[in-house]
Design a protein around this motif. Structure first.
Motif, PDB file in Angstrom:
ATOM      1  N   VAL A  12       0.848  -1.197   0.000  1.00 51.11           N
ATOM      2  CA  VAL A  12       0.000   0.000   0.000  1.00 51.11           C
ATOM      3  C   VAL A  12       0.880   1.242   0.000  1.00 51.11           C
ATOM      4  O   VAL A  12       1.593   1.517   0.974  1.00 51.11           O
ATOM      5  CB  VAL A  12      -0.928   0.017   1.232  1.00 51.11           C
ATOM      6  CG1 VAL A  12      -1.864   1.224   1.162  1.00 51.11           C
ATOM      7  CG2 VAL A  12      -1.732  -1.270   1.334  1.00 51.11           C
ATOM      8  N   ASP A  13       0.851   1.984  -1.099  1.00 48.78           N
ATOM      9  CA  ASP A  13       1.642   3.208  -1.230  1.00 48.78           C
ATOM     10  C   ASP A  13       1.052   4.017  -2.374  1.00 48.78           C
ATOM     11  O   ASP A  13       0.649   3.448  -3.390  1.00 48.78           O
ATOM     12  CB  ASP A  13       3.113   2.873  -1.509  1.00 48.78           C
ATOM     13  CG  ASP A  13       4.029   4.064  -1.249  1.00 48.78           C
ATOM     14  OD1 ASP A  13       3.931   5.057  -2.002  1.00 48.78           O
ATOM     15  OD2 ASP A  13       4.835   3.998  -0.312  1.00 48.78           O
ATOM     16  N   ASP A  14       1.008   5.345  -2.234  1.00 46.91           N
ATOM     17  CA  ASP A  14       0.384   6.154  -3.277  1.00 46.91           C
ATOM     18  C   ASP A  14       1.368   6.606  -4.352  1.00 46.91           C
ATOM     19  O   ASP A  14       0.990   7.320  -5.281  1.00 46.91           O
ATOM     20  CB  ASP A  14      -0.339   7.364  -2.676  1.00 46.91           C
ATOM     21  CG  ASP A  14       0.606   8.317  -1.964  1.00 46.91           C
ATOM     22  OD1 ASP A  14       1.664   7.862  -1.499  1.00 46.91           O
ATOM     23  OD2 ASP A  14       0.282   9.514  -1.862  1.00 46.91           O
ATOM     24  N   HIS A  15       2.632   6.203  -4.244  1.00 50.85           N
ATOM     25  CA  HIS A  15       3.618   6.535  -5.271  1.00 50.85           C
ATOM     26  C   HIS A  15       3.819   5.310  -6.173  1.00 50.85           C
ATOM     27  O   HIS A  15       4.406   4.315  -5.735  1.00 50.85           O
ATOM     28  CB  HIS A  15       4.951   6.952  -4.646  1.00 50.85           C
ATOM     29  CG  HIS A  15       4.870   8.252  -3.898  1.00 50.85           C
ATOM     30  ND1 HIS A  15       4.565   8.311  -2.560  1.00 50.85           N
ATOM     31  CD2 HIS A  15       5.022   9.538  -4.313  1.00 50.85           C
ATOM     32  CE1 HIS A  15       4.543   9.583  -2.168  1.00 50.85           C
ATOM     33  NE2 HIS A  15       4.819  10.346  -3.218  1.00 50.85           N
ATOM     34  N   PRO A  16       3.355   5.370  -7.422  1.00 42.05           N
ATOM     35  CA  PRO A  16       3.398   4.187  -8.300  1.00 42.05           C
ATOM     36  C   PRO A  16       4.788   3.600  -8.485  1.00 42.05           C
ATOM     37  O   PRO A  16       4.945   2.375  -8.442  1.00 42.05           O
ATOM     38  CB  PRO A  16       2.843   4.726  -9.628  1.00 42.05           C
ATOM     39  CG  PRO A  16       2.015   5.914  -9.244  1.00 42.05           C
ATOM     40  CD  PRO A  16       2.708   6.524  -8.078  1.00 42.05           C
ATOM     41  N   MET A  17       5.805   4.426  -8.675  1.00 40.28           N
ATOM     42  CA  MET A  17       7.143   3.904  -8.912  1.00 40.28           C
ATOM     43  C   MET A  17       7.668   3.163  -7.686  1.00 40.28           C
ATOM     44  O   MET A  17       8.264   2.089  -7.799  1.00 40.28           O
ATOM     45  CB  MET A  17       8.108   5.029  -9.314  1.00 40.28           C
ATOM     46  CG  MET A  17       7.841   5.591 -10.702  1.00 40.28           C
ATOM     47  SD  MET A  17       9.009   6.886 -11.168  1.00 40.28           S
ATOM     48  CE  MET A  17      10.542   5.942 -11.212  1.00 40.28           C
TER      49      MET A  17
END
Length: 219
Positions: A12-17
């Motif tokens: 779970v993380d909002d930064h795609p890279m």
């Protein structure tokens, strides 16, 4: 089959890279990434659908924080173990996450090898913290342990001798398998004792069991 190959993970993380990079590292190490999410809402929905064993959770999401997400994910998938993986090492972030039910807290400066080791340990039910943060958490629990018990509080429930024995070993950081070997019982029997103790004490995870042990000088 290795421990990693039998472990399912949600990232779970909002930064795609960053999210994609962590997922690749985990899969390269043999873990099965069953879901990814970029928000509290998506994490809750996907945790319920996939029931991952480990959830790697960022602390800052577009629709809430990691502590809120941790609590909601654990409601949706009670068998999951949440490991925070965040750029923040702020005291309040760490304590909020642990109080919400996270098993550990790792900062994003950790190496890929440290991350893999931490996910394996989290899957085994161990508490994992970036050096320095474990002392912060235990220090907070010791501070809370010195606070007076509220008037009229109910007495603590009674644990069986074996539950107390397992609790002492959990508080020392041993995994279910390690406790099982020491007590000459299966790790499933150990897990049953842990779950029974959690229910009796109305606690949610092994971190809170450790706090209970400290408060009652069981360690």
């Amino acid at each position: 089959m290795s421990a990693a190959e039998s472990t399912t993970v949600m990232v779970v993380d909002d930064h795609p890279m960053w999210r994609d990079g962590v997922s690749r590292d985990l899969e390269a190490a043999g873990f099965t990434v069953v879901a990814t999410a970029d928000s509290v809402a998506a994490a809750t929905t996907r945790a319920k659908a996939t029931t991952p064993q480990v959830v790697l959770m960022d602390m800052h999401l577009p629709d809430g924080n990691g502590a809120e997400a941790t609590a909601r994910v654990l409601e949706a998938a009670p068998g999951a173990n949440v490991l925070i993986l965040s750029a923040s090492s702020e005291r309040d972030d760490v304590l909020q996450a642990v109080k919400a039910g996270a098993c550990g807290y790792l900062v994003k400066s950790a190496s890929a090898a440290e991350l893999i080791e931490a996910v394996n340990a989290t899957a085994a039910g161990q508490a994992v913290f970036t050096p320095g943060l474990a002392g912060l958490v235990l220090g907070e629990y010791r501070r809370m342990a010195t606070e007076p018990t509220p008037a009229g509080a109910e007495p603590a429930p009674t644990l069986t001798p074996r539950e107390l024995e397992v609790l002492r070993l959990v508080a020392k950081g041993l995994s279910a398998k390690q406790i099982g070997r020491r007590l000459d019982v299966s790790h499933r029997t150990v897990e049953n004792h842990v779950q029974a103790t959690l229910r009796k004490l109305q606690l949610s995870n092994r971190i809170e069991l450790t706090r209970y042990a400290i408060e009652n000088e069981l360690g």
